[in-house]
Design a protein around this motif. Structure first.
Motif, PDB file in Angstrom:
ATOM      1  N   ASN A 143       0.800  -1.230   0.000  1.00 55.64           N
ATOM      2  CA  ASN A 143       0.000   0.000   0.000  1.00 55.64           C
ATOM      3  C   ASN A 143       0.832   1.279   0.000  1.00 55.64           C
ATOM      4  O   ASN A 143       0.419   2.287   0.567  1.00 55.64           O
ATOM      5  CB  ASN A 143      -0.961  -0.002   1.194  1.00 55.64           C
ATOM      6  CG  ASN A 143      -1.916  -1.171   1.148  1.00 55.64           C
ATOM      7  OD1 ASN A 143      -2.442  -1.510   0.095  1.00 55.64           O
ATOM      8  ND2 ASN A 143      -2.135  -1.810   2.292  1.00 55.64           N
ATOM      9  N   ASP A 144       1.983   1.228  -0.663  1.00 54.89           N
ATOM     10  CA  ASP A 144       2.762   2.456  -0.858  1.00 54.89           C
ATOM     11  C   ASP A 144       2.182   3.295  -1.984  1.00 54.89           C
ATOM     12  O   ASP A 144       2.389   4.506  -2.043  1.00 54.89           O
ATOM     13  CB  ASP A 144       4.224   2.125  -1.194  1.00 54.89           C
ATOM     14  CG  ASP A 144       5.105   2.012   0.034  1.00 54.89           C
ATOM     15  OD1 ASP A 144       4.595   2.218   1.150  1.00 54.89           O
ATOM     16  OD2 ASP A 144       6.298   1.723  -0.129  1.00 54.89           O
ATOM     17  N   LEU A 157      15.004  12.434 -16.732  1.00 53.40           N
ATOM     18  CA  LEU A 157      14.543  12.031 -15.406  1.00 53.40           C
ATOM     19  C   LEU A 157      13.072  11.617 -15.473  1.00 53.40           C
ATOM     20  O   LEU A 157      12.301  12.142 -16.265  1.00 53.40           O
ATOM     21  CB  LEU A 157      14.701  13.158 -14.392  1.00 53.40           C
ATOM     22  CG  LEU A 157      16.111  13.565 -13.988  1.00 53.40           C
ATOM     23  CD1 LEU A 157      16.054  14.664 -12.931  1.00 53.40           C
ATOM     24  CD2 LEU A 157      16.906  12.377 -13.456  1.00 53.40           C
ATOM     25  N   LEU A 158      12.719  10.690 -14.612  1.00 52.98           N
ATOM     26  CA  LEU A 158      11.332  10.257 -14.463  1.00 52.98           C
ATOM     27  C   LEU A 158      10.997  10.302 -12.977  1.00 52.98           C
ATOM     28  O   LEU A 158      11.663   9.651 -12.165  1.00 52.98           O
ATOM     29  CB  LEU A 158      11.151   8.839 -15.012  1.00 52.98           C
ATOM     30  CG  LEU A 158       9.809   8.145 -14.762  1.00 52.98           C
ATOM     31  CD1 LEU A 158       8.662   8.951 -15.343  1.00 52.98           C
ATOM     32  CD2 LEU A 158       9.828   6.729 -15.344  1.00 52.98           C
ATOM     33  N   ALA A 159      10.015  11.112 -12.608  1.00 51.69           N
ATOM     34  CA  ALA A 159       9.564  11.215 -11.216  1.00 51.69           C
ATOM     35  C   ALA A 159       8.320  10.372 -11.026  1.00 51.69           C
ATOM     36  O   ALA A 159       7.408  10.398 -11.859  1.00 51.69           O
ATOM     37  CB  ALA A 159       9.263  12.666 -10.862  1.00 51.69           C
ATOM     38  N   ILE A 160       8.287   9.602  -9.928  1.00 48.69           N
ATOM     39  CA  ILE A 160       7.153   8.717  -9.638  1.00 48.69           C
ATOM     40  C   ILE A 160       6.745   8.911  -8.188  1.00 48.69           C
ATOM     41  O   ILE A 160       7.548   8.734  -7.265  1.00 48.69           O
ATOM     42  CB  ILE A 160       7.521   7.244  -9.894  1.00 48.69           C
ATOM     43  CG1 ILE A 160       7.960   7.041 -11.350  1.00 48.69           C
ATOM     44  CG2 ILE A 160       6.331   6.334  -9.559  1.00 48.69           C
ATOM     45  CD1 ILE A 160       8.452   5.632 -11.660  1.00 48.69           C
ATOM     46  N   GLY A 161       5.479   9.261  -7.978  1.00 47.27           N
ATOM     47  CA  GLY A 161       4.978   9.481  -6.635  1.00 47.27           C
ATOM     48  C   GLY A 161       4.477   8.200  -5.977  1.00 47.27           C
ATOM     49  O   GLY A 161       3.903   7.330  -6.638  1.00 47.27           O
ATOM     50  N   ALA A 162       4.727   8.082  -4.676  1.00 45.57           N
ATOM     51  CA  ALA A 162       4.235   6.964  -3.859  1.00 45.57           C
ATOM     52  C   ALA A 162       3.572   7.587  -2.634  1.00 45.57           C
ATOM     53  O   ALA A 162       4.198   7.785  -1.589  1.00 45.57           O
ATOM     54  CB  ALA A 162       5.379   6.039  -3.461  1.00 45.57           C
ATOM     55  N   THR A 163       2.300   7.896  -2.767  1.00 43.81           N
ATOM     56  CA  THR A 163       1.619   8.753  -1.796  1.00 43.81           C
ATOM     57  C   THR A 163       1.514   8.180  -0.391  1.00 43.81           C
ATOM     58  O   THR A 163       1.425   8.918   0.576  1.00 43.81           O
ATOM     59  CB  THR A 163       0.193   9.072  -2.276  1.00 43.81           C
ATOM     60  OG1 THR A 163      -0.457   7.856  -2.644  1.00 43.81           O
ATOM     61  CG2 THR A 163       0.203  10.009  -3.449  1.00 43.81           C
ATOM     62  N   GLY A 204       3.401  13.492  -2.996  1.00 46.47           N
ATOM     63  CA  GLY A 204       3.647  12.675  -4.188  1.00 46.47           C
ATOM     64  C   GLY A 204       2.379  12.352  -4.949  1.00 46.47           C
ATOM     65  O   GLY A 204       2.411  11.615  -5.936  1.00 46.47           O
ATOM     66  N   SER A 205       1.251  12.939  -4.505  1.00 44.19           N
ATOM     67  CA  SER A 205      -0.004  12.688  -5.222  1.00 44.19           C
ATOM     68  C   SER A 205       0.057  13.208  -6.648  1.00 44.19           C
ATOM     69  O   SER A 205      -0.648  12.727  -7.535  1.00 44.19           O
ATOM     70  CB  SER A 205      -1.169  13.345  -4.481  1.00 44.19           C
ATOM     71  OG  SER A 205      -0.925  14.723  -4.262  1.00 44.19           O
ATOM     72  N   SER A 206       0.908  14.198  -6.883  1.00 47.31           N
ATOM     73  CA  SER A 206       1.125  14.728  -8.225  1.00 47.31           C
ATOM     74  C   SER A 206       2.575  15.174  -8.350  1.00 47.31           C
ATOM     75  O   SER A 206       3.205  15.553  -7.358  1.00 47.31           O
ATOM     76  CB  SER A 206       0.179  15.905  -8.502  1.00 47.31           C
ATOM     77  OG  SER A 206       0.307  16.900  -7.499  1.00 47.31           O
ATOM     78  N   VAL A 207       3.095  15.115  -9.569  1.00 47.25           N
ATOM     79  CA  VAL A 207       4.462  15.562  -9.851  1.00 47.25           C
ATOM     80  C   VAL A 207       4.484  16.239 -11.217  1.00 47.25           C
ATOM     81  O   VAL A 207       3.754  15.844 -12.121  1.00 47.25           O
ATOM     82  CB  VAL A 207       5.494  14.403  -9.835  1.00 47.25           C
ATOM     83  CG1 VAL A 207       5.787  13.937  -8.426  1.00 47.25           C
ATOM     84  CG2 VAL A 207       5.025  13.244 -10.705  1.00 47.25           C
ATOM     85  N   ALA A 208       5.339  17.259 -11.345  1.00 48.33           N
ATOM     86  CA  ALA A 208       5.495  17.932 -12.636  1.00 48.33           C
ATOM     87  C   ALA A 208       6.840  18.629 -12.684  1.00 48.33           C
ATOM     88  O   ALA A 208       7.251  19.271 -11.710  1.00 48.33           O
ATOM     89  CB  ALA A 208       4.372  18.942 -12.863  1.00 48.33           C
ATOM     90  N   PHE A 209       7.531  18.497 -13.818  1.00 48.27           N
ATOM     91  CA  PHE A 209       8.783  19.214 -14.057  1.00 48.27           C
ATOM     92  C   PHE A 209       8.497  20.462 -14.896  1.00 48.27           C
ATOM     93  O   PHE A 209       7.709  20.412 -15.844  1.00 48.27           O
ATOM     94  CB  PHE A 209       9.781  18.351 -14.829  1.00 48.27           C
ATOM     95  CG  PHE A 209      10.416  17.244 -14.034  1.00 48.27           C
ATOM     96  CD1 PHE A 209      11.492  17.497 -13.193  1.00 48.27           C
ATOM     97  CD2 PHE A 209       9.953  15.941 -14.150  1.00 48.27           C
ATOM     98  CE1 PHE A 209      12.091  16.473 -12.477  1.00 48.27           C
ATOM     99  CE2 PHE A 209      10.544  14.904 -13.435  1.00 48.27           C
ATOM    100  CZ  PHE A 209      11.615  15.175 -12.595  1.00 48.27           C
ATOM    101  N   SER A 210       9.156  21.569 -14.555  1.00 50.37           N
ATOM    102  CA  SER A 210       9.145  22.732 -15.435  1.00 50.37           C
ATOM    103  C   SER A 210      10.274  22.552 -16.452  1.00 50.37           C
ATOM    104  O   SER A 210      11.069  21.612 -16.342  1.00 50.37           O
ATOM    105  CB  SER A 210       9.355  24.018 -14.641  1.00 50.37           C
ATOM    106  OG  SER A 210      10.717  24.130 -14.224  1.00 50.37           O
ATOM    107  N   ASN A 211      10.373  23.470 -17.403  1.00 44.91           N
ATOM    108  CA  ASN A 211      11.477  23.375 -18.360  1.00 44.91           C
ATOM    109  C   ASN A 211      12.688  24.189 -17.928  1.00 44.91           C
ATOM    110  O   ASN A 211      13.608  24.391 -18.710  1.00 44.91           O
ATOM    111  CB  ASN A 211      11.017  23.797 -19.767  1.00 44.91           C
ATOM    112  CG  ASN A 211      10.493  25.224 -19.805  1.00 44.91           C
ATOM    113  OD1 ASN A 211      10.547  25.936 -18.803  1.00 44.91           O
ATOM    114  ND2 ASN A 211       9.987  25.646 -20.958  1.00 44.91           N
TER     115      ASN A 211
END
Length: 468
Positions: A143-144, A157-163, A204-211
């Protein structure tokens, strides 16, 4: 890339001519619109986490639409090769800039841990997609919910959230994993948590990279402004494995259970969208809203707040957000009943106000001698000698004062106007084989002194001098 007119964001409305997207095979409680993402070449991915299409209850799916403006056509539906009931495949979606599509399945049990979660990687284009990789956390636990959110940066890079990760000793405080790689080769390099983590914040419910070096991370159940689960967004600055928490955003009109930060997205030119799907702003409980901010670094100003024109109680408008690179904003409402199916879901499209460029009247169109390239395009032109029939003088790789990497393609064009381009003159000097090394160094140092106030040009000349 279009430029958004920030001054007109305050009056932004859903255009009546813009479509509202629903699934062609919509069914009750499919939750279409749970996630949204635009590619850089005209695709829109929409997750439907509770779709049962492959015979597994709530295994989930992702719909692909192709189009622009008012014209969007559903062209493909993706499911997991190893789909299982209640995996919620499609809980998050993200396109890379080089042909990858990441899809989260936050309740997948693949590594033997119930609800530990996973992320599937697909490679392809338009209707042809192949599942090539499945990522799980190195320290996965039950349940992560690894895969609740996904985002690609522009530089690998790849960001992945684990809420619901408990890594800092707080139950379900949440975390974000950073992976580096490409194709099928990805390495977990970093794990981020909030500096003020608390139980059930769901960081970590949401993630976003700027440029330009920012990473935004939502914590939709954070209570920071004294309102239970009002939500917040953390901003980190950095690159690679080095990230520093620099700012925390909360809503100006925060209320309990608004869930501000459940979704986030950066545009290409300084707009940050933050979804608050539990907001009751238009008098409908849980109808939802989206906040729009403009800014950079630690300075962000709210410019607008969007609600649905046909808002209803519990629609969850703002459960997902995404910007296209040509002026569209997609907003998911996964519990919308618009097609007559309860909780089937929909996606709204907003047309952002585009800033009109002033056109100069010229008797003759002048060719550009300087073209900006992405990192992947640098490789494309590394061995090329011509661009659209014009000889390539060279490729410039440098960085500005903020450490952002910048690439240019410089063309050999003897138009006197184009020779005002400093990189043109610098490369001509570098490539001049009729002069001695000493004279070449003197010429480059001359240009370095002229452009000493431009970190970008100064740094480029410095790299040339080191290799002469």
């Amino acid at each position: 890339m279009v430029k958004i007119d920030i001054g007109k964001l305050k009056s932004l409305d859903v255009l009546k001519s813009r479509p509202k997207l629903t699934a062609s095979d919509a069914a009750s409680n499919d939750y279409f619109g749970m996630s949204v993402a635009f590619s850089n070449n005209g695709l829109l991915a929409i997750g439907a986490t509770s779709d049962d299409d492959n015979g597994q209850n709530a295994s989930g799916s992702v719909y692909l639409f192709s189009g622009s403006g008012t014209n969007w056509t559903e062209i493909k539906k993706l499911t997991a090769s190893d789909a299982a009931a209640s995996d919620y495949f499609g809980s998050s979606v993200a396109f890379s800039n080089n042909g990858l599509l990441a899809i989260g399945a936050y309740a997948d049990d693949d590594n033997g841990q119930s609800g530990s979660g996973s992320v599937y990687l697909f490679s392809g284009s338009r209707t042809n997609w192949t599942e090539i990789k499945k990522l799980t956390a190195s320290d996965a636990a039950s349940n992560d919910y690894f895969g609740m959110s996904v985002a690609f940066s522009n530089n690998g890079l790849l960001a992945i959230g684990a809420t619901s990760d408990d890594d800092n000793g707080q139950n379900a405080s949440g975390s974000v994993y950073l992976f580096s790689g490409s194709g099928t080769n990805w390495t977990e390099i970093k794990k981020l948590t909030a500096s003020d983590a608390a139980a059930s914040d769901y960081f970590g419910s949401s993630v976003a990279f700027s440029n330009n070096g920012l990473l935004a991370i939502g914590a939709y159940a954070d209570d920071d402004n004294g309102q239970n689960a009002s939500g917040s967004v953390y901003l980190f600055s950095g690159s690679g494995t080095n990230w520093t928490e620099i700012k925390k955003l909360t809503a100006s009109d925060a209320a309990a259970a608004d869930y501000f930060g459940y979704s986030i997205a950066f545009s290409n030119n300084g707009i940050l969208a933050v979804g608050a799907f539990g907001d009751d702003d238009n008098g409908q409980n849980g109808s939802g809203s989206v906040y729009l901010y403009s800014g950079s670094g630690i300075s962000w100003t709210q410019q607008a707040k969007l609600t649905a024109s046909d808002a209803n109680t519990g629609d969850n408008f703002g459960i997902s957000v995404a910007f296209s690179n040509n002026g569209l904003l997609a907003v998911g409402a996964n519990l919308d009943d618009d097609n007559g199916q309860s909780g089937s879901g929909s996606v709204y499209l907003y047309d952002l106000p585009v800033k009109k460029e002033k056109t100069k009247k010229t008797k003759k169109t002048k060719k550009k001698s300087l073209i900006q390239l992405s990192d992947s395009e640098v490789n494309d032109y590394a061995n090329e000698t011509h661009y659209n029939g014009t000889t390539i003088l060279g490729i410039v790789k440098t960085e500005n004062a903020n450490g952002d990497k910048i690439n240019y393609l410089v063309l050999l064009d003897d138009d006197p106007n184009n020779q005002n381009n400093p990189y043109y003159n610098i490369l001509k000097a570098k490539n001049d084989n009729t002069t001695s090394r000493t004279d070449k160094i003197a010429k480059l140092k001359y240009y370095q002194d002229i452009y000493k106030n431009s970190a970008e040009i100064y740094n480029y000349i410095e790299s040339l001098l080191k290799n002469l």
